[in-house]
Write a protein that holds these residues in place. Structure first.
Motif, PDB file in Angstrom:
ATOM      1  N   ALA A  36       2.563 101.741 131.284  1.00  0.00           N
ATOM      2  CA  ALA A  36       3.415 102.279 130.060  1.00  0.00           C
ATOM      3  C   ALA A  36       2.330 101.740 128.944  1.00  0.00           C
ATOM      4  O   ALA A  36       1.964 102.355 128.081  1.00  0.00           O
ATOM      5  CB  ALA A  36       4.437 102.283 129.985  1.00  0.00           C
ATOM      6  N   MET A  46      10.061 105.383 126.240  1.00  0.00           N
ATOM      7  CA  MET A  46       9.840 106.041 126.416  1.00  0.00           C
ATOM      8  C   MET A  46       9.937 107.316 126.224  1.00  0.00           C
ATOM      9  O   MET A  46       9.209 108.915 125.701  1.00  0.00           O
ATOM     10  CB  MET A  46       8.897 105.926 128.124  1.00  0.00           C
ATOM     11  N   CYS A  75      12.248 109.727 130.532  1.00  0.00           N
ATOM     12  CA  CYS A  75      10.787 109.708 130.257  1.00  0.00           C
ATOM     13  C   CYS A  75       9.947 109.902 130.872  1.00  0.00           C
ATOM     14  O   CYS A  75       8.584 110.291 131.139  1.00  0.00           O
ATOM     15  CB  CYS A  75      10.816 108.351 130.426  1.00  0.00           C
TER      16      CYS A  75
END
Length: 418
Positions: free
Chosen positions: A132, A173, A214
């Motif tokens: 990520a 996120m 997310c």
């Protein structure tokens, strides 16, 4: 504020010497673990694995395939070995937690460790976070700022109801999903994104009914649909675990009402025109929410090994707001008698909320008691004055009656003589 965030994150980034010290500490601890369980697998995860650690962050380690009957037995065995070999200090076995762990400080480096057994989710989460961070450039600087922010308010430990790193990253996120243009730039929107984060999670999100995710197309979901409502604590934030959607990684952050209040205070500070105007050209905006704690003050980091005071000048100092003569204090500056942190409004509910309410009531009763004592003293003084006056009047009246009796007796004697 963009430059301040970037520079501060570089300041927090580990130096080659710090990286080497942590790597060596991990090797020494692993030698002890392998001495006890030669066939086990030792994995490092968490912030050390992802590179999102702070200067004072601990190192997370998990021991796999040790063959122990229970984690508690393994923790006790490791505790004895560390103590006998003189490798660790401040050893603490937390065997009754949801995830039993041993906490200690490695003596040579002074670095803290958290070690658990047979928890596969930790290493998997670390791999997910690394991926990520590579996809979302703003994730690393925002995460580091928020980790310092929470740590300085003692709201970063899950076992005490705080917000853990994994939950924090998932929240970030989820927010970035609604700012997809941020994927293209690592610096351009950092200040706006930080303020938006504080606004969203401190003021706007209805945590009683709505959870965040997310993963997938949607950022929000109904808590009732996923069964993420915690009985007695409806205010808790619900965060869908991106690795295991059936898991709520926010359910153990039972002090979220404090976290939310801290976020709200930060938003108010950073968007208050009077605060910004009072800073002037020589004071840091980021320094209004980040204080100079001992770890940061003693540190020199970033390009040129700058000091904290030169990086965020004026950080931690109260602001004298113009026009109204008020001193603006951020919520990490406390007097000894102050409530530890802003508690949020009464709608937060929940056990912890009631606890803070009791503190407020106790404080109110204490103050009321003081006022009562003061009023009682005033009343006693007033009553004493009244009683004294009454006694003087009564004495005067008795003297007057005595004089009249004497006069009547003299007159009576004179009449009898005549």
């Amino acid at each position: 504020m963009i430059t301040e965030i970037v520079d501060f994150c570089e300041f927090l980034s580990p130096t080659p010497e710090e990286q080497e010290a942590r790597t060596s500490a991990v090797e020494r601890v692993c030698q002890v673990i392998k001495y006890i369980w030669p066939r086990c697998k030792v994995e490092v995860f968490g912030s050390f694995k992802t590179g999102l650690y702070l200067p004072a962050s601990d190192i997370d380690v998990v021991i796999m395939r040790s063959g122990i009957p229970t984690p508690q037995q393994g923790l006790q065995a490791l505790s004895r070995a560390l103590s006998q070999m003189g490798l660790a200090k401040k050893i603490q076995v937390i065997g009754k937690a949801r995830i039993p762990i041993i906490k200690f400080v490695e003596k040579t480096s002074g670095i803290a460790f958290d070690i658990s057994f047979d928890i596969e989710s930790g290493p998997k989460a670390a791999d997910f976070i690394q991926d990520a961070v590579s996809k979302w450039p703003p994730l690393r600087p925002l995460c580091l700022i928020l980790k310092v922010f929470l740590q300085q308010r003692e709201l970063n430990e899950v076992y005490s109801g705080g917000l853990g790193s994994y939950a924090l990253l998932t929240m970030l996120m989820a927010m970035l999903h609604s700012h997809r243009e941020c994927q293209a730039s690592s610096e351009q929107n950092l200040g706006v994104l930080l303020v938006n984060f504080f606004d969203f999670y401190g003021r706007k999100l209805n945590t009683s009914d709505v959870g965040v995710s997310c993963k997938g197309a949607g950022t929000f979901f109904k808590k009732s649909v996923k069964g993420f409502i915690t009985k007695g604590r409806p205010f808790l934030i619900a965060i869908e675990d991106p690795q295991a959607p059936e898991n709520d990684v926010g359910k153990n952050s039972f002090n979220y009402f404090q976290i939310r209040s801290a976020f709200s205070m930060a938003y108010t500070t950073l968007t208050n025109p009077k605060v910004i105007l009072c800073l002037g050209p020589n004071r840091s905006i980021l320094g209004t929410i980040i204080r100079p704690d001992p770890t940061l003050v003693e540190r020199k980091g970033g390009p040129g090994l700058v000091a904290f005071d030169s990086l965020l000048p004026g950080a931690g100092k109260p602001l004298q707001l113009e026009h109204d003569g008020q001193e603006f204090m951020c919520n990490w500056q406390l007097d000894d008698d102050d409530d530890p942190l802003p508690r949020g409004d009464d709608s937060a509910g929940g056990g912890s909320g009631r606890s803070s309410g009791k503190k407020r009531k106790a404080s109110f009763k204490e103050k009321s008691g003081k006022k009562g004592k003061e009023n009682g003293e005033v009343g006693r003084r007033e009553n004493g004055s009244k009683n004294e006056k009454t006694r003087r009047d009564e004495n005067s009246s008795r003297k007057e009656k005595g004089k009249m009796k004497k006069i009547r007796r003299r007159r009576h004697s004179q009449d009898n003589a005549n």
